[in-house]
Design an enzyme around this catalytic site. Structure first.
Site, PDB file in Angstrom:
ATOM      1  N   SER A  99       0.709  -1.076  -0.182  1.00 41.49           N
ATOM      2  CA  SER A  99      -0.223  -0.077   0.077  1.00 41.49           C
ATOM      3  C   SER A  99       1.013   1.150  -0.188  1.00 41.49           C
ATOM      4  O   SER A  99       2.025   1.059   0.453  1.00 41.49           O
ATOM      5  CB  SER A  99      -0.896  -0.202   1.315  1.00 41.49           C
ATOM      6  OG  SER A  99      -1.404   1.252   1.432  1.00 41.49           O
ATOM      7  N   TYR A 140      -0.894  -0.944  10.421  1.00 46.19           N
ATOM      8  CA  TYR A 140      -1.377  -1.256   9.212  1.00 46.19           C
ATOM      9  C   TYR A 140      -0.078  -0.604   7.988  1.00 46.19           C
ATOM     10  O   TYR A 140       0.559  -1.412   7.349  1.00 46.19           O
ATOM     11  CB  TYR A 140      -2.577  -0.654   8.677  1.00 46.19           C
ATOM     12  CG  TYR A 140      -2.894  -0.781   7.143  1.00 46.19           C
ATOM     13  CD1 TYR A 140      -3.688  -2.030   6.843  1.00 46.19           C
ATOM     14  CD2 TYR A 140      -2.693   0.116   6.113  1.00 46.19           C
ATOM     15  CE1 TYR A 140      -3.945  -2.210   5.487  1.00 46.19           C
ATOM     16  CE2 TYR A 140      -2.750  -0.218   4.769  1.00 46.19           C
ATOM     17  CZ  TYR A 140      -3.498  -1.362   4.301  1.00 46.19           C
ATOM     18  OH  TYR A 140      -3.679  -1.598   3.081  1.00 46.19           O
TER      19      TYR A 140
END
Length: 257
Positions: free
Chosen positions: A138, A148
């Site tokens: 990401s 994350y």
């Protein structure tokens, strides 16, 4: 015909990879937790494209799930030529608001599963002298933003390091770093998306097409959209102290923790 194995294949980026690879004539091994959805997906892709689609139900937050997929990747009689490590999720909440079991589950799926499955796949691919791995990370990997972002940063560093170690072996590895894509990701995490500007959304099918082009060109990192490439260019020149404050604010507003 070559075979591709895709984790998290039933929705979002994983489903887009499945559609594109099936259309290109690849047989598939579809991996997710929901057997019914997997079976429906496999039937649809077989009927539409005439490819073979194998179903493998596995939860990559468990050792048993990881081991089942690793065993399939290591099958020398029915080899996998392309691995797409796409399974992943986000947790809603700031650090210490998210339970430790949920944090550890994320690390299991984003880090341990990626490590073990990439290892199983590339060991077999190196023996044959060919193959590819796409590890879906990401753009959150490039900013200081919680568990994350940290887990996705690990995916990027691991993938690029492994790619260097396997250079010349015929095995290609690439980290794919998308931005916001319209998938089930945010809904599953209980995150609202109404406040995300329209220009930040990417189309999953176009993203996959760009990613496969980058893989074919031997890139080890793919940020498949000019908008996000420009944003990441700004990130590189922004002081880390300032960047931390900006990403903390925007992360709470837009993204997973």
């Amino acid at each position: 015909m070559t075979t591709a194995l895709i984790t998290g294949s039933t929705a979002g980026i994983g489903a887009a990879f499945a559609r594109r690879l099936a259309a290109d004539g690849h047989n598939l091994v579809l991996v997710a937790r929901d057997t019914a959805r997997l079976t429906e997906q496999a039937t649809e892709l077989h009927d539409r494209h005439g490819i073979e689609a194998e179903v493998l139900t596995a939860d990559l937050a468990t050792d048993a799930g990881i081991e089942a997929v690793a065993a399939r990747l290591g099958d020398r009689k029915d080899p996998v030529d392309l691995l797409v490590n796409n399974a992943g999720f986000g947790n809603k909440g700031r650090f210490l608001d998210v339970s430790m079991p949920d944090e550890l589950r994320m690390i299991k799926v984003h880090v341990e599963a990626v490590l073990r499955l990439t290892s199983a796949a590339t060991a077999a691919m190196r023996e044959r002298g060919r193959g590819g791995v796409v590890n879906v990370a990401s753009v959150a990997a490039f900013v200081p933003r919680g568990t994350y972002g940290a887990s996705k940063a690990w995916v990027v560093q691991f993938t690029q390091g492994a790619a260097r170690d396997l250079a010349g072996s015929g095995v290609r590895l690439m980290a794919l770093c998308p931005g916001f894509v319209r998938t089930e990701f945010h809904q599953r995490a209980g995150m609202g998306t109404d406040n995300i500007p329209n220009w930040m959304w990417l189309d999953a099918d176009k993203l996959v097409a760009a990613a496969l082009t980058d893989l074919a060109h031997g890139k080890t990192l793919s940020i498949p959209d000019p908008r996000y490439k420009a944003l990441m260019g700004l990130v590189k020149v922004t002081p880390r102290s300032l960047l931390g404050g900006i990403t903390s604010k925007t992360g709470r507003k837009y993204g997973p923790q």
